[in-house]
Design an enzyme around this catalytic site. Structure first.
Site, PDB file in Angstrom:
ATOM      1  N   ASP A  76       0.877  -1.169   0.000  1.00 50.84           N
ATOM      2  CA  ASP A  76       0.000   0.000   0.000  1.00 50.84           C
ATOM      3  C   ASP A  76       0.914   1.218   0.000  1.00 50.84           C
ATOM      4  O   ASP A  76       1.515   1.546   1.020  1.00 50.84           O
ATOM      5  CB  ASP A  76      -0.891  -0.047   1.249  1.00 50.84           C
ATOM      6  CG  ASP A  76      -1.721   1.222   1.441  1.00 50.84           C
ATOM      7  OD1 ASP A  76      -1.677   2.109   0.555  1.00 50.84           O
ATOM      8  OD2 ASP A  76      -2.408   1.321   2.477  1.00 50.84           O
ATOM      9  N   LYS A  90       2.950  11.295  -3.432  1.00 55.45           N
ATOM     10  CA  LYS A  90       1.873  10.687  -4.217  1.00 55.45           C
ATOM     11  C   LYS A  90       1.028  11.745  -4.927  1.00 55.45           C
ATOM     12  O   LYS A  90       0.463  11.489  -5.982  1.00 55.45           O
ATOM     13  CB  LYS A  90       0.997   9.854  -3.283  1.00 55.45           C
ATOM     14  CG  LYS A  90       0.061   8.879  -3.955  1.00 55.45           C
ATOM     15  CD  LYS A  90      -0.571   7.995  -2.904  1.00 55.45           C
ATOM     16  CE  LYS A  90      -1.594   7.041  -3.483  1.00 55.45           C
ATOM     17  NZ  LYS A  90      -2.148   6.169  -2.416  1.00 55.45           N
ATOM     18  N   GLU A  97      -7.352   0.610  -4.199  1.00 54.26           N
ATOM     19  CA  GLU A  97      -7.294   0.527  -2.742  1.00 54.26           C
ATOM     20  C   GLU A  97      -8.610   0.069  -2.101  1.00 54.26           C
ATOM     21  O   GLU A  97      -8.603  -0.849  -1.286  1.00 54.26           O
ATOM     22  CB  GLU A  97      -6.827   1.875  -2.163  1.00 54.26           C
ATOM     23  CG  GLU A  97      -5.335   2.073  -2.390  1.00 54.26           C
ATOM     24  CD  GLU A  97      -4.879   3.532  -2.325  1.00 54.26           C
ATOM     25  OE1 GLU A  97      -5.672   4.385  -1.897  1.00 54.26           O
ATOM     26  OE2 GLU A  97      -3.729   3.805  -2.708  1.00 54.26           O
ATOM     27  N   ASP A 107     -13.049   5.344   1.580  1.00 55.93           N
ATOM     28  CA  ASP A 107     -11.594   5.321   1.807  1.00 55.93           C
ATOM     29  C   ASP A 107     -11.049   6.749   1.803  1.00 55.93           C
ATOM     30  O   ASP A 107     -10.860   7.348   0.751  1.00 55.93           O
ATOM     31  CB  ASP A 107     -10.952   4.472   0.697  1.00 55.93           C
ATOM     32  CG  ASP A 107      -9.431   4.378   0.833  1.00 55.93           C
ATOM     33  OD1 ASP A 107      -8.854   5.026   1.728  1.00 55.93           O
ATOM     34  OD2 ASP A 107      -8.820   3.646   0.032  1.00 55.93           O
TER      35      ASP A 107
END
Ligand SMILES: [Zn+2]
Lengths: 616, 205
Positions: free
Chosen positions: A8, A71, A170, A192
């Site tokens: 992850d 990211k 994810e 999420d």
């Protein structure tokens, strides 16, 4: 035997997990006693690189040289970077790629390279923990990542020397960990909210098949935004101006405040800031909630949209059977109440929202490694429609969002001018009507259309999305029947050569031992040779007799076997032998293609936009 | 047909070679119905379709071939892509009808151009005026009424199409009636999408 791992790669923290001998997914302890590796990379002046907790702790002191939340920059072009993300970073704006300038501009690094540093540490920790080499790997990405962001993530994996089996969304990974745990059936919403990205997916779970019905999200919304609004308030209360330096210190304070207020009603602390100043933070949970409420409410519309796309929003009827929370930011009590109000039920919180994505990724990596599991299958979708730019800048959608992947679709187009011999194909991703509002993925020119009156040529454009959600485009002129080989270069992506060059450079910088370096290099070379031979077999297979082909295939098999070991000398030997065996084939191909090029007709550069045939 | 890997005989229904268990390509000339193991026809039980889709996905999905040969990986990708296309097309009754028409040699888009129905167009113009007015005034009650009305019309169209396809051997006239029904349904789909913000987006055909 090499064991498959799941990673992850998060905005704030990253994790690695694997499936143990008793078939249970486990996270690897990577940083002291913690499973969470802060996604922080510090480029030291002496050329060394620190990753994780040490880098994050030094971030206040070396803010420009310490990259956090990288990211947010993945797969983005220089024009895409939001002002609040630029922060204290210096950007090297010389090319079409986003590059961060560190060490007083002596070094510039791409987001892919920074991410690869994080992945490299996770890979090493996993190998140490497992006392053996790491096998194939699943990397997770936000469901709402577009094609360029997915491609960048995959490049980072490759750059870190990982064999990336698959990119998995994810929320889908989380559902996998959750669903297997609960043996559930029915329709679930996965909410999420990570450090920097928000995703919602609606899944239908039947007999172990996880079918994603719809997905929505915002790749620019997350717990980082909570910290930012709290930090700005703290600075204002302390009469400090919001310089990027002070903001970074205040953000660290805001994180502490927010975590504390998850469990208590009130907090009062003093935090040291750079330059010897002290930040007094005094906040109640009510204050916090008032500050972050606007950020939390930005998720509402996305959730309702996903329910609508899944066909679950009509008549205000029954919505979903369960809601799963993923991501550290969902620990915030306000978020939980908000989710409950959207979906009309108490969210499930049995699993740790920080680790559930990595656990699901590990389960999927293990399943892929074993050639699939009979009890589980993930059927995912593309998050955003894929289209092509038409005359006048409007977008014609070719594959719609929420289509199950892999997916493919073909449409015919024609020329708009008499004698037009070229056609610009501009691939876009997004829901908006105009090309300028969508994400540009790739642009290329199809050449060699035979000159004929406007509207007579027939060009077939095919979009194919693979199981990673990554797009390939091909174009074919139908009247001549000739399919043109088109190299599609992503607008903001790295070329193959750039990845190779970075790979070599990064290995030099990392200072890893020589054997490891050779191993990575020769494995990549081996993979390259195998892939190029396999595609050559498809294109020019007729140039070989069955015996000659078998001769080469035997060597490919040997090379493949060698590549599964850590013996770089054996890999090198098999590469040389494969090269030798395929030399005659390469020469014949060369001759054939030279002959073809000589016979080819001249193609002029005139190129126009595409448009549909007149009879559509 | 023979297995590409071991050369032994393979039947048209065999997804895998009975001898060596290797994945086979889709048989030539197969349509989207056969991608799901169905024979060509309009009448499909949605639960059965969904169950077939899941069962085929388990067999064909690239996740099962991550460690397989390059050729099998490619076949898995091709066949799963086709399976997904088949499921997407057949689960929606109107897309299914449009696809069947194409297989029967009637392109619903091209054929519909020759149809003229001034009465229907008149009705649509009035309906769209009502819709625009209700949207302008955010008149939720009228919008809900318009959406319900359009849904009823769609249900009637679906029934008509089912009845026409159920004829033993739908002739030229029946096929053109289906073309016309599908063309009309497009208008009502757009009305639903505009009148009801909770409706899922209309699918292209
Ligand atoms: Zn066989």
């Amino acid at each position: 035997m090499a064991r498959a791992i799941g990673i992850d790669l998060g905005t704030t923290n990253s994790l690695v997990a694997y499936v143990d001998d008793r078939n249970r997914p486990q996270v690897v302890v990577v940083d002291g006693k913690k499973a969470l590796l802060p996604s922080a990379v510090h480029y030291r002046m002496d050329g060394g690189i620190e990753v994780g907790g040490a880098a994050k702790r030094g971030a206040a002191e070396k803010p420009v040289d310490t990259i956090l939340s990288v990211k947010r920059f993945m797969g983005r072009g220089p024009g895409d970077i939001q002002p609040e993300d630029r922060g204290i970073y210096h950007f090297d704006e010389t090319g079409s790629l986003v590059k961060l300038a560190v060490n007083h501009g002596k070094r510039s690094v791409t987001p892919v390279e920074v991410s690869a540093e994080i992945l490299r540490v996770l890979k090493r920790r996993a190998a140490e923990h497992l006392s053996g080499p790491v096998g194939g790997c699943v990397l997770t990405v936000p469901a709402y990542f577009d094609d360029a962001q997915r491609q960048a993530t995959k490049d980072a994996g490759r750059l870190a020397g990982l064999d990336v089996f698959r990119l998995v969304n994810e929320p889908t990974a989380a559902a996998l960990a959750y669903g297997l745990d609960k043996r559930s059936q029915g329709t679930f919403a996965i909410y999420d909210l990570g450090g920097g990205t928000f995703d919602v997916s609606i899944l239908k779970l039947t007999d172990g098949v996880f079918e994603v019905l719809s997905t929505g999200g915002d790749t620019h919304l997350g717990g980082d935004d909570f910290d930012r609004v709290v930090a700005e308030r703290l600075l204002a209360e302390n009469d400090l101006s919001s310089s990027p330096m002070l903001l970074r210190g205040a953000i660290a304070a805001a994180q502490k405040v927010r975590e504390a207020l998850t469990y208590q009603e009130m907090i009062e602390i003093d935090v040291d800031l750079p330059g010897g100043r002290i930040l007094r933070a005094k906040l109640s949970r009510d204050d916090l909630e008032a500050l972050i409420r606007p950020v939390v409410e930005r998720t509402t519309e996305t959730c309702l949209g996903a329910l609508r796309d899944a066909g679950l929003a009509q008549n205000g009827g029954k919505k979903v059977d369960g809601v799963v929370l993923v991501g550290g930011a969902t620990r915030t009590p306000l978020v939980r109440r908000h989710v409950k109000s959207i979906f009309g039920q108490e969210p499930l919180t049995d699993l740790d929202p920080d680790t559930v994505v990595a656990l699901g990724a590990a389960v999927q990596a293990d399943a892929l490694d074993k050639g699939g599991r009979d009890d589980v299958l993930l059927l995912d979708v593309i998050p955003l429609s894929l289209g092509v730019e038409m005359m006048g800048g409007v977008v014609e959608k070719i594959i719609l969002r929420n289509s199950t992947i892999p997916a493919s679709a073909t449409q015919q187009f024609t020329t708009y001018a008499d004698g037009q011999t070229g056609m610009v194909v501009h691939a876009l991703q997004g829901e908006r009507e105009l090309a300028r509002d969508c994400r540009s993925l790739a642009r290329f020119t199809l050449k060699g259309i035979p000159p004929m009156p406007a509207g007579l040529a027939r060009v077939e454009i095919t979009y194919s999305v693979d199981a990673d959600g990554i797009l390939a485009v091909s174009a074919k002129e139908l009247t001549t029947g000739i399919e043109q080989k088109i190299q599609v270069k992503a607008t903001y992506g790295l070329s193959e050569d750039e990845v190779e060059r970075m790979l070599v450079e990064s290995i030099e910088h990392a200072g890893e031992d020589v054997a490891e370096r050779f191993l990575v290099e020769w494995r990549i070379e081996g993979e390259r040779i195998i892939q190029s031979l396999e595609s050559a077999f498809q294109v020019d297979g007729e140039l070989l007799s069955p015996d000659e082909r078998a001769h080469i295939e035997k060597r490919i098999k040997g090379l493949r076997e060698a590549m599964t070991t850590d013996d770089y000398l054996a890999i090198k030997a098999w590469i040389e032998s494969t090269d030798g065996a395929s030399k005659a084939f390469a020469e014949r191909r060369m001759n054939k293609h030279i002959a073809r090029a000589m016979a080819g007709h001249r193609v002029d550069e005139f190129a126009g936009q595409v448009r549909p045939p007149d009879d559509q | 047909m023979n297995c590409w890997s071991c050369q032994k005989a393979v039947g048209p229904e065999d997804v895998f070679c009975p001898a060596c268990r290797v994945l086979q390509p889709e048989p030539p000339g197969a349509d989207l119905f056969s991608a799901l193991g169905l024979s060509r026809g309009y009448d499909i039980d949605p639960d059965d379709l969904e169950a077939r889709f899941r069962a085929r996905s388990r067999q064909l999905h690239p996740d099962r071939f991550a460690r397989a040969s390059a050729r099998e990986r490619r076949l898995s990708l091709e066949r799963t892509t086709r399976l997904n296309d088949a499921y997407r097309t057949l689960k929606d009754v109107r897309r299914r009808a449009a696809y069947l028409l194409k297989l029967l040699g009637k392109d619903p888009v091209v054929e519909a151009r020759t149809l003229h129905d001034p009465e229907f167009l008149e009705e649509q113009l009035e309906l769209r005026e009502m819709l625009a007015l209700a949207r302008e005034k955010s008149d939720q009650r009228t919008l809900a009424l318009i959406a319900t009305g359009a849904r009823d019309r769609l249900a009637a169209i679906d029934e008509e199409v089912a009845r026409l396809f159920a004829e033993a051997d739908p002739g030229e006239e029946a096929l053109l009636s289906i073309v016309s029904a599908l063309a009309r349904s497009r208008y009502f789909e757009n009305v639903v999408a505009e009148a009801d913000p909770t409706a899922p987006p209309a699918q292209p055909r």
